[in-house]
Design an enzyme around this catalytic site. Sequence first.
Site, PDB file in Angstrom:
ATOM      1  N   ASP A 709       6.612   0.861   6.620  1.00 11.80           N
ATOM      2  CA  ASP A 709       5.848   0.472   5.486  1.00 11.80           C
ATOM      3  C   ASP A 709       4.443  -0.319   5.929  1.00 11.80           C
ATOM      4  O   ASP A 709       4.437  -1.262   6.567  1.00 11.80           O
ATOM      5  CB  ASP A 709       6.973  -0.807   4.801  1.00 11.80           C
ATOM      6  CG  ASP A 709       6.110  -0.847   3.414  1.00 11.80           C
ATOM      7  OD1 ASP A 709       6.357  -0.323   2.648  1.00 11.80           O
ATOM      8  OD2 ASP A 709       5.248  -1.832   3.270  1.00 11.80           O
ATOM      9  N   ASN A 717      -5.206  -0.778  -2.067  1.00 10.58           N
ATOM     10  CA  ASN A 717      -5.357   0.170  -3.227  1.00 10.58           C
ATOM     11  C   ASN A 717      -6.277  -0.833  -4.397  1.00 10.58           C
ATOM     12  O   ASN A 717      -6.932  -0.046  -4.927  1.00 10.58           O
ATOM     13  CB  ASN A 717      -4.174   0.477  -3.828  1.00 10.58           C
ATOM     14  CG  ASN A 717      -3.620   1.771  -3.231  1.00 10.58           C
ATOM     15  OD1 ASN A 717      -4.577   2.308  -2.574  1.00 10.58           O
ATOM     16  ND2 ASN A 717      -2.249   2.143  -3.113  1.00 10.58           N
ATOM     17  N   ASP A 726      -5.210   6.737  -0.461  1.00  3.74           N
ATOM     18  CA  ASP A 726      -4.693   7.998   0.049  1.00  3.74           C
ATOM     19  C   ASP A 726      -5.066   8.431   1.323  1.00  3.74           C
ATOM     20  O   ASP A 726      -4.221   9.055   2.368  1.00  3.74           O
ATOM     21  CB  ASP A 726      -5.148   9.225  -0.856  1.00  3.74           C
ATOM     22  CG  ASP A 726      -4.553   8.910  -2.305  1.00  3.74           C
ATOM     23  OD1 ASP A 726      -3.575   8.341  -2.257  1.00  3.74           O
ATOM     24  OD2 ASP A 726      -4.811   9.591  -3.156  1.00  3.74           O
ATOM     25  N   GLU A 752       4.192   4.000   0.111  1.00  6.30           N
ATOM     26  CA  GLU A 752       3.526   3.707   1.510  1.00  6.30           C
ATOM     27  C   GLU A 752       4.591   3.694   2.540  1.00  6.30           C
ATOM     28  O   GLU A 752       4.643   3.054   3.686  1.00  6.30           O
ATOM     29  CB  GLU A 752       2.891   2.270   1.433  1.00  6.30           C
ATOM     30  CG  GLU A 752       3.533   1.179   1.314  1.00  6.30           C
ATOM     31  CD  GLU A 752       3.811   0.801  -0.241  1.00  6.30           C
ATOM     32  OE1 GLU A 752       3.930  -0.399  -0.544  1.00  6.30           O
ATOM     33  OE2 GLU A 752       3.718   1.458  -1.103  1.00  6.30           O
TER      34      GLU A 752
END
Length: 839
Positions: A709, A717, A726, A752
Amino acid sequence: MSLTLMPRHAWSNNVSLWYGAVTALLAVGIAWLGLWQLEYFPALFVPDSGLTTFKISYEWVLALLSIIAGYRLLHIKSLPSGINTQTLAAAAWITALAKICFTLYNSPYDEFNVIGHIYKAISYALVFHAVFIARLRQPYRQLEKVQHQLAQTEQRWKYALDGSGTGVWDLDIVHHHLFVSDQLIDMLGYRPDELGKDSREWWDLIHPDDLDSVKASLDAHLRGDIPEWHVEHRILLRNGHWRWVMTHGSVMERDQEGNPLRMLGTQINIQKRKEQEQLLLSNKARLRAIFDAAPLGMVLMNDEGTILGHNAMLPALIGSSEIMLEGSNLWQWVIADDAAAARADWQTFLDKVRDASQLTDFHKEYRLECSGNGQRWMEWIVTPLPSERLYLGLIEDIDARRHSAELLEENAQLYRSIFESNNVIKLLVDPHSGEIIDANTAAADYYGYSLEALKRRNMSTLRSTRATPLQERLAQIRQSTAVHHSESCHRLADGTLRDVEVFTGPVVLGGKNVLYSIVHDITDRKQAEQAEQALNLVNMRLQRQSESRQHLNQLGVLLHEAEEPDDIVALLKEHLPSCFDGAQGELLLTLEEFSYEPVSIAWGEDSWDMTPFRHVEALRVGAATLGQLTITASLNGAEECERFEQLASECAKMIALMLVNLRLRRQLTRQAYRDALTGLYNRRHLNVELPILLAKASAEMPLSLALLDLDHFKRLNDTYGHDIGDEVLKALAHILENSLRSSDIACRYGGEEFVVVMPGANAEIALNRLNHILKSLSAWHFDANGERIEHLTFSAGLIEAPRQGSHVSSLIEHADRALYAAKHAGRGRVVCVSEIPAL
């Protein structure tokens, strides 16, 4: 002590009660004496003097009893199952040692007193182990033995089922729970996790045309109308095809009211048998079609001539309805004048048929009385059927042919009359020089000379062909007394060439040997034969064209079922020569989209009698060119060239479409099992492959699974936008692909989160690899809007199977706990499940 160890089944109920009562009374009495009436007990130990004689005697008696009890335990056979008699005997003998020690001490703190109590403690421990612990272990040992026997039985059944190819199913009717064996799942081509356990889901796999009949027969069996459920139906395979199977089952358990509770059955593959049955029906239908469509009357009859079957042509010949023919006698239709002869001929034929050495066909001509058509000549050809007292007859109307034969005979008489009247070309030839001695008027008219001029000519001036020299031919005729026949080409007076046939024989005329020749013009017949040869050539070409079409269609069906480019190449190598029979060809395929080198397929030999026809056809789909097909053949005419061009075009289009179809199927498969953003495998692929890999994992070949993770990904983000997020996800995916082995699996699990599966790697190896990946990610950087993004990390939880788990859900759950522990410990690290405390 020996009484205590007697087997319980040796006592009667009354003795057991009395024994318990006496034991209880003795215990109460001894306790009362020891607590309140101690003065009634004899002295056992005197200070400064040691043990009394009573005490020593008492201990020696107990020691001897213990020795006897141990010996008795070694030979007793009636103890309950599970009690260890050897251990009990050892406890009795150790008790004897303790009692002996109790006869030797001089004070309560003497070493013999301490050793005696130690021996007694050891004996008590052995008794506890032999009686209680052994009895506790006994059920588990028996259970283990039963399980081992059950496993062996199941293994034998499994081998038997594997060898027979039979699938087994077990249905819980009340709860709709269905168990199916691995053989049945393999037979349908599914994976174990692709078929549900709910029996109602299996109805969707049955062919719609068979569903009602299957349900009806099952309901009849469940109601008890039929003893067993036995049905044949089609079932859907994993590849989308239908397969015929035979399902057999029976209710094994019912409740008190007779309602079915459980059903057990089998299922086997009968596809080949069904295909053979279908082929047999097709052949029968084809033969029946030939039988019915035959232009001749066909009849099946027995020895007496009774009609057992016929085609549609027979009633039309005889002029009777089919109802009148069925079961009637064929001889009744023969006219009265021929009936007796016909029956006599038939009886002679039957006698020959019964004599195996004279098997023959019945071939006669009779007149039949035909309703509405009067009497007509029919030709009968009857053949006995093998191994049966039945006969197949062919009846053809030859009335017109008979009339033609009669007319031919009349024409022959007329011809003879004309011949005698010099209307036939006749020549008298000198057998040595070939000079024409005489000729009739018909000959003069035919060749275009006057009769006198024709008599002065030589046969060599009439013959235009030189295949056989005239003198050699004349010598052959002179040496033979039979009529000599030949075909030649004669030149007329106006130069016209005509094909003729000449019949020549030696005759004596006026005492002189001459050759008598009759000449027939066969030019028209020759032209007709040439036309027939041309027609046969066309038919042969059409037949070859039809066969090429059939081979091309068959190739198309096989290519449609191909799964890999190698399969397509193998099929093309095998079947392309049949599609272009007699031609030389070369097929060039560019398989770059499938990561294959270009493939060239060539066939045929370069041996042409004339300039060959060559055609090149590109394998093109839209603007893309997938290869090139080149065909070279020796052809006659533009029509045959056009046919080859059309066949090559269709073949090229078919191959191109099959390649595009294969490419699209691969793309669909990739889209179904790949993550669109990162290109890694998705969760669906993990759910399919992970159970298979876990089934293969063992202590020698472990499997490691890690749940990753990205740290602070939400903050990334929110700060830089999802496009930058991304890019980070794609960067981690790229690092994973470059850092893992080809046998490892990297999946995007969601958001993620990533899952890494390393078959054959233990936790230590996997930990080193994950730390290397973590280091590579930390070294990666990216410039976003003038700001540098770097030092990214992830947290990971690592677990090893099967040592720390063997089920998918438990592995993911434990790896998630380790991941949580890694984040709780400060992120940017890998934590093994073994490092966190168990719940």
